[in-house]
Motif scaffolding. Structure first.
Motif, PDB file in Angstrom:
ATOM      1  N   TYR A  65      64.906-109.658 -34.623  1.00  0.00           N
ATOM      2  CA  TYR A  65      64.010-109.096 -35.639  1.00  0.00           C
ATOM      3  C   TYR A  65      64.165-109.882 -36.944  1.00  0.00           C
ATOM      4  CZ  TYR A  65      61.809-105.775 -38.769  1.00  0.00           C
ATOM      5  OH  TYR A  65      60.993-105.214 -39.692  1.00  0.00           O
ATOM      6  N   TYR A  73      67.975-110.845 -36.677  1.00  0.00           N
ATOM      7  CA  TYR A  73      69.096-109.979 -36.322  1.00  0.00           C
ATOM      8  C   TYR A  73      68.684-109.065 -35.175  1.00  0.00           C
ATOM      9  CZ  TYR A  73      71.359-111.360 -40.674  1.00  0.00           C
ATOM     10  OH  TYR A  73      71.946-112.081 -41.678  1.00  0.00           O
ATOM     11  N   TRP A 103      57.367-100.228 -37.759  1.00  0.00           N
ATOM     12  CA  TRP A 103      58.462 -99.296 -37.511  1.00  0.00           C
ATOM     13  C   TRP A 103      58.594 -98.307 -38.665  1.00  0.00           C
ATOM     14  CZ3 TRP A 103      61.758 -99.710 -41.580  1.00  0.00           C
ATOM     15  CH2 TRP A 103      61.727-100.918 -42.281  1.00  0.00           C
ATOM     16  N   LEU A 106      64.881 -98.224 -39.009  1.00  0.00           N
ATOM     17  CA  LEU A 106      65.462 -99.541 -38.744  1.00  0.00           C
ATOM     18  C   LEU A 106      66.958 -99.492 -38.990  1.00  0.00           C
ATOM     19  CD1 LEU A 106      65.134-102.782 -38.520  1.00  0.00           C
ATOM     20  CD2 LEU A 106      65.143-102.705 -41.002  1.00  0.00           C
ATOM     21  N   THR A 107      67.710-100.129 -38.097  1.00  0.00           N
ATOM     22  CA  THR A 107      69.134-100.291 -38.360  1.00  0.00           C
ATOM     23  C   THR A 107      69.707-101.446 -37.558  1.00  0.00           C
ATOM     24  OG1 THR A 107      71.247 -99.131 -38.610  1.00  0.00           O
ATOM     25  CG2 THR A 107      70.097 -98.799 -36.543  1.00  0.00           C
ATOM     26  N   ILE A 108      70.748-102.019 -38.099  1.00  0.00           N
ATOM     27  CA  ILE A 108      71.620-102.895 -37.324  1.00  0.00           C
ATOM     28  C   ILE A 108      72.758-101.991 -36.859  1.00  0.00           C
ATOM     29  CG2 ILE A 108      73.221-104.835 -37.412  1.00  0.00           C
ATOM     30  CD1 ILE A 108      71.491-105.976 -39.690  1.00  0.00           C
ATOM     31  N   ARG A 110      76.117-100.437 -35.944  1.00  0.00           N
ATOM     32  CA  ARG A 110      77.499-100.827 -36.220  1.00  0.00           C
ATOM     33  C   ARG A 110      78.497 -99.861 -35.603  1.00  0.00           C
ATOM     34  NH1 ARG A 110      74.798-102.746 -40.818  1.00  0.00           N
ATOM     35  NH2 ARG A 110      75.175-104.960 -41.154  1.00  0.00           N
ATOM     36  N   GLU A 111      78.001 -98.804 -34.978  1.00  0.00           N
ATOM     37  CA  GLU A 111      78.848 -97.880 -34.240  1.00  0.00           C
ATOM     38  C   GLU A 111      78.150 -97.553 -32.930  1.00  0.00           C
ATOM     39  OE1 GLU A 111      80.680 -94.577 -36.502  1.00  0.00           O
ATOM     40  OE2 GLU A 111      79.598 -95.372 -38.217  1.00  0.00           O
ATOM     41  N   ARG A 114      76.934 -93.492 -33.408  1.00  0.00           N
ATOM     42  CA  ARG A 114      76.346 -93.020 -34.663  1.00  0.00           C
ATOM     43  C   ARG A 114      75.545 -94.152 -35.296  1.00  0.00           C
ATOM     44  NH1 ARG A 114      79.474 -91.032 -40.131  1.00  0.00           N
ATOM     45  NH2 ARG A 114      80.306 -93.151 -39.986  1.00  0.00           N
ATOM     46  N   PHE A 116      73.156 -95.114 -38.774  1.00  0.00           N
ATOM     47  CA  PHE A 116      72.529 -94.834 -40.061  1.00  0.00           C
ATOM     48  C   PHE A 116      71.273 -95.683 -40.119  1.00  0.00           C
ATOM     49  CE2 PHE A 116      76.905 -93.631 -41.122  1.00  0.00           C
ATOM     50  CZ  PHE A 116      76.673 -92.390 -41.710  1.00  0.00           C
ATOM     51  N   GLY A 118      67.604 -96.711 -41.871  1.00  0.00           N
ATOM     52  CA  GLY A 118      66.654 -96.623 -42.969  1.00  0.00           C
ATOM     53  C   GLY A 118      65.388 -95.962 -42.457  1.00  0.00           C
ATOM     54  N   PHE A 119      64.873 -94.998 -43.206  1.00  0.00           N
ATOM     55  CA  PHE A 119      63.706 -94.234 -42.754  1.00  0.00           C
ATOM     56  C   PHE A 119      62.593 -94.364 -43.789  1.00  0.00           C
ATOM     57  CE2 PHE A 119      61.206 -90.287 -42.847  1.00  0.00           C
ATOM     58  CZ  PHE A 119      60.810 -90.170 -41.520  1.00  0.00           C
ATOM     59  N   LYS A 129      67.500 -91.885 -45.578  1.00  0.00           N
ATOM     60  CA  LYS A 129      68.602 -92.400 -44.773  1.00  0.00           C
ATOM     61  C   LYS A 129      68.860 -91.393 -43.665  1.00  0.00           C
ATOM     62  CE  LYS A 129      73.352 -94.043 -45.342  1.00  0.00           C
ATOM     63  NZ  LYS A 129      74.438 -94.203 -46.329  1.00  0.00           N
TER      64      LYS A 129
ATOM     65  N   ILE B 369      65.354-101.437 -47.718  1.00  0.00           N
ATOM     66  CA  ILE B 369      65.976-100.876 -46.513  1.00  0.00           C
ATOM     67  C   ILE B 369      66.680-101.985 -45.734  1.00  0.00           C
ATOM     68  CG2 ILE B 369      65.464 -99.943 -44.217  1.00  0.00           C
ATOM     69  CD1 ILE B 369      63.407 -98.115 -45.513  1.00  0.00           C
ATOM     70  N   ASN B 373      70.610-102.240 -45.036  1.00  0.00           N
ATOM     71  CA  ASN B 373      71.099-102.308 -43.661  1.00  0.00           C
ATOM     72  C   ASN B 373      72.058-103.463 -43.466  1.00  0.00           C
ATOM     73  OD1 ASN B 373      70.388-100.718 -41.204  1.00  0.00           O
ATOM     74  ND2 ASN B 373      68.422-100.650 -42.265  1.00  0.00           N
ATOM     75  N   LEU B 374      71.746-104.557 -44.121  1.00  0.00           N
ATOM     76  CA  LEU B 374      72.532-105.765 -43.908  1.00  0.00           C
ATOM     77  C   LEU B 374      73.826-105.769 -44.703  1.00  0.00           C
ATOM     78  CD1 LEU B 374      72.230-108.294 -42.222  1.00  0.00           C
ATOM     79  CD2 LEU B 374      71.063-109.393 -44.136  1.00  0.00           C
ATOM     80  N   ARG B 379      80.925 -99.403 -43.225  1.00  0.00           N
ATOM     81  CA  ARG B 379      81.927 -99.931 -42.303  1.00  0.00           C
ATOM     82  C   ARG B 379      82.751-100.959 -43.067  1.00  0.00           C
ATOM     83  NH1 ARG B 379      83.287 -97.309 -38.242  1.00  0.00           N
ATOM     84  NH2 ARG B 379      83.817 -99.166 -37.005  1.00  0.00           N
TER      85      ARG B 379
END
Lengths: 175, 437
Positions: A65, A73, A103, A106-108, A110-111, A114, A116, A118-119, A129, B369, B373-374, B379
């Motif tokens: 993306y 990413y 969309w 959106l998220t990358i 990381r868990e 779970r 998080f 972006g909305f 969020k 956003i 995100n990046l 974390r």
């Protein structure tokens, strides 16, 4: 002759673009030196029902993306619809796949369990969020809570409170 | 339409080739689209090589903003009889200049002709216009920066930055559009005012070619270098109203809401507009008088908020800049007072870098956003990692700005000593503090 040159140029540009799109996505930061989790349990279609109200969420993966800086990413993207009293209040499913910003989440990842995300509230044109959690013991249920993102500043306008969609839901996987 | 190209030559080495550009489909490059006007690609042969520009003749006025007419619609008569507005976009630099034409010749204006400009005759005065001094032969111009974006659903990720000059005011570069054509949105960034005095002759060469454009003012010329951040921050720190707002915001960090102040150069507390946020929500509105350019903004973060400036905070500073509400981008501060006893202020130390950074990451909420995100994830290594020490968030924030060449300098406040220190990261990714003396 000129037409041939132009056609060649177009073909070269198209090939380059395709090659870039298909190249491996850059590893996003946040893995602590490890590969980021896939969070595959979230992929699929999810729904929340309350009487005639329905919130539908579809999460998919895009392994390349493009972010605003042009770097690719691997992300999880979401589209949603919200029907209240039988009326579609907002939805992003009918946006063309080729349309930027198709969309709404959106998220990358990381868990693993779970996210998080972006909305984008479509009607209020504001961001939120979303915290989405799956308990591994009940992988067909997902809790969804939507919050104001930290650090939102509005200039010369009163802040738009709340969201169009319910902010706390338990969604069930749709087979 | 290469077969309709018009070749014009001049004595010596100069020469021109005009290539008409026809309306194109939206999928084709924006530079070749035309909406309601005639366009020509102009290849100008100079002594040093070829220069390519896009000429937009507003034969039919797009959006009724610019207009012109020609007695003869076809080439070459069109170029000889056109009167009205012409935008010339220099493809090599992205710069766009508006010219007035009459019967195919550029009208006499100061600043258009290559021989009319003498570096010593112009003065850059920041965003504050000043009147000519002791002469009636001076004309005031503005060198303006524009951010072009497309509205939804076009806006991601296309954007373009263009510069143009306008007499006395900034005029949208209507002839330059993105893939969304006439829906292109023009955001005014900062501008510099300059005056041109004495003998500003347009070339009036009668060939409708726009003449010699070597005299363009470049707003990037660094005749007005940025104030060193420490100097600006120390000056701000001496203003009683800024200190009063600072103390109040520090006191409010123990609450459950954000508060903000926007202030201007009167340095009078009455001009500080304080706005309360929403209890329990990490959000705040900044309400201010748009007619008075701002010198800075300050706000607080309470316990649930980030230790450093959020993506939204950066967007607010970018929006103030691109909307033209910043009195002086070189002295503007965005200060943050946090619940952890740590305060930061950010300043723009490279305007073009910040404009570029903002054009990528801050131009709309979707871009923010993506930025969050990046970089702002909860974390290890993320700016928003709740379990980290403040110094880790600080380092992550500095690294993010450094990696992206954001053109921003961060200053950190020592509350006990009431002094400020600039922060940066070195090649070893270590935070380096340089006290402001």
């Amino acid at each position: 002759m000129k037409n041939i040159l132009l056609l060649t140029l177009v073909l070269v540009l198209s090939t380059n673009s395709l090659a870039q799109r298909n190249s491996a996505a850059k590893a996003a930061p946040g893995g602590g030196g490890q590969a980021l989790p896939l969070a595959s349990a979230f992929l699929g279609t999810w729904e929340w029902h309350s009487g005639t109200d329905v919130f539908r969420l579809v999460l998919t993966r895009d392994t390349s993306y493009p972010f605003p800086n042009g770097v690719l990413y691997s992300v999880i993207l979401g589209r949603h619809s919200y029907v209240k009293n039988g009326v579609v209040i907002e939805e992003t499913f009918t946006k063309s796949p080729n349309t930027p910003q198709a969309w709404s989440l959106l998220t990358i990842p990381r868990e693993e369990w779970r996210l998080f995300m972006g909305f984008m509230d479509q009607k209020k044109d504001k961001r939120g969020k979303a915290e989405i959690i799956i308990d591994p013991a009940t992988p067909n249920q997902m809790s969804f809570s939507l919050k104001e993102p930290t650090g939102t500043v509005s200039l010369n306008t009163e802040y738009v409170r709340g969201f169009t969609v319910p902010t706390t839901m338990t969604l069930t996987r749709v087979p | 339409m290469w077969q309709e190209a018009l070749i014009k030559t001049k004595p010596g080495a100069e020469g021109y080739v005009f290539v008409p550009v026809r309306p194109q489909l939206p999928s084709q490059p924006y530079a070749l689209q035309t909406v309601g006007e005639k366009r020509y690609l102009r290849f100008k042969r100079t002594y040093s090589g070829w220069e390519c520009s896009l000429l937009s003749f507003f034969y039919r006025a797009p959006q009724n903003k610019l207009r012109g007419s020609a007695a003869t619609p076809g080439m070459p008569g069109f170029l000889k009889t056109y009167s009205g507005d012409v935008l010339i976009g220099y493809l090599g630099t992205g710069r766009v200049v508006l010219y007035k034409y009459k019967n195919g010749s550029r009208e006499h204006t100061y600043g258009n002709g290559g021989t009319s400009l003498r570096p010593g005759q112009r003065t850059l005065t920041g965003n504050t216009a000043s009147s000519p001094q002791g002469t009636t032969q001076c004309v005031e111009y503005r060198a303006c920066s524009w951010l072009l974006t497309c509205p939804r659903p076009y806006s991601f990720p296309e954007f373009q930055i263009v510069h143009n000059d306008g007499e006395g005011t900034c005029i949208e570069p209507w002839g330059t559009t993105l893939s969304c054509g006439t829906e292109t949105v023009y955001h005014l960034g900062a501008w510099n005012t300059y005056r041109l005095c004495d003998g500003g002759e347009g070339d009036g060469d009668g060939d409708g070619d726009g003449g010699d454009d070597n005299g363009d003012i470049d707003p990037d010329d660094d005749n007005n270098p940025p104030l060193p951040p420490c100097e600006g921050m120390n000056a701000q720190n001496q203003i009683p109203a800024f200190k009063a707002a600072q103390n109040e915001l520090i006191a409010k960090t123990s609450g459950n809401a954000e508060y903000s102040y926007a202030f201007n150069d009167k340095h009078d507390f009455s001009t500080y507009v304080g706005t309360p946020g929403i209890p329990g929500k990490p959000v705040v509105s900044m309400i201010y008088d748009k007619s008075i350019p701002l010198d800075g903004i300050s706000h607080n973060h309470y316990v649930e908020c980030l230790d450093v400036h959020s993506g939204g905070d950066l967007k607010a500073m970018f929006d103030i800049m691109k909307d033209g509400h910043m009195r002086d981008d070189k002295a503007f501060t965005s200060s943050l007072f946090t619940q952890n006893g740590v305060d930061y202020s950010i300043m723009i130390t490279n305007y073009n870098q910040f404009l570029n950074f903002g054009s990528i990451w801050l131009h709309d909420v979707d871009a923010v956003i993506s930025l969050e995100n990046l970089y702002y994830y909860d974390r290890p290594g993320g700016i928003g990692y709740k379990n980290s020490a403040v110094s880790a968030s600080e380092k992550a924030f500095l690294s993010m700005l450094d990696q992206n060449g954001a053109g921003i300098t961060i200053l950190k406040h020592d509350r006990a000593a009431d002094t400020w220190t600039t922060l940066s990261v070195n090649d070893q990714n270590e935070v380096v503090s340089t006290p402001c003396l």
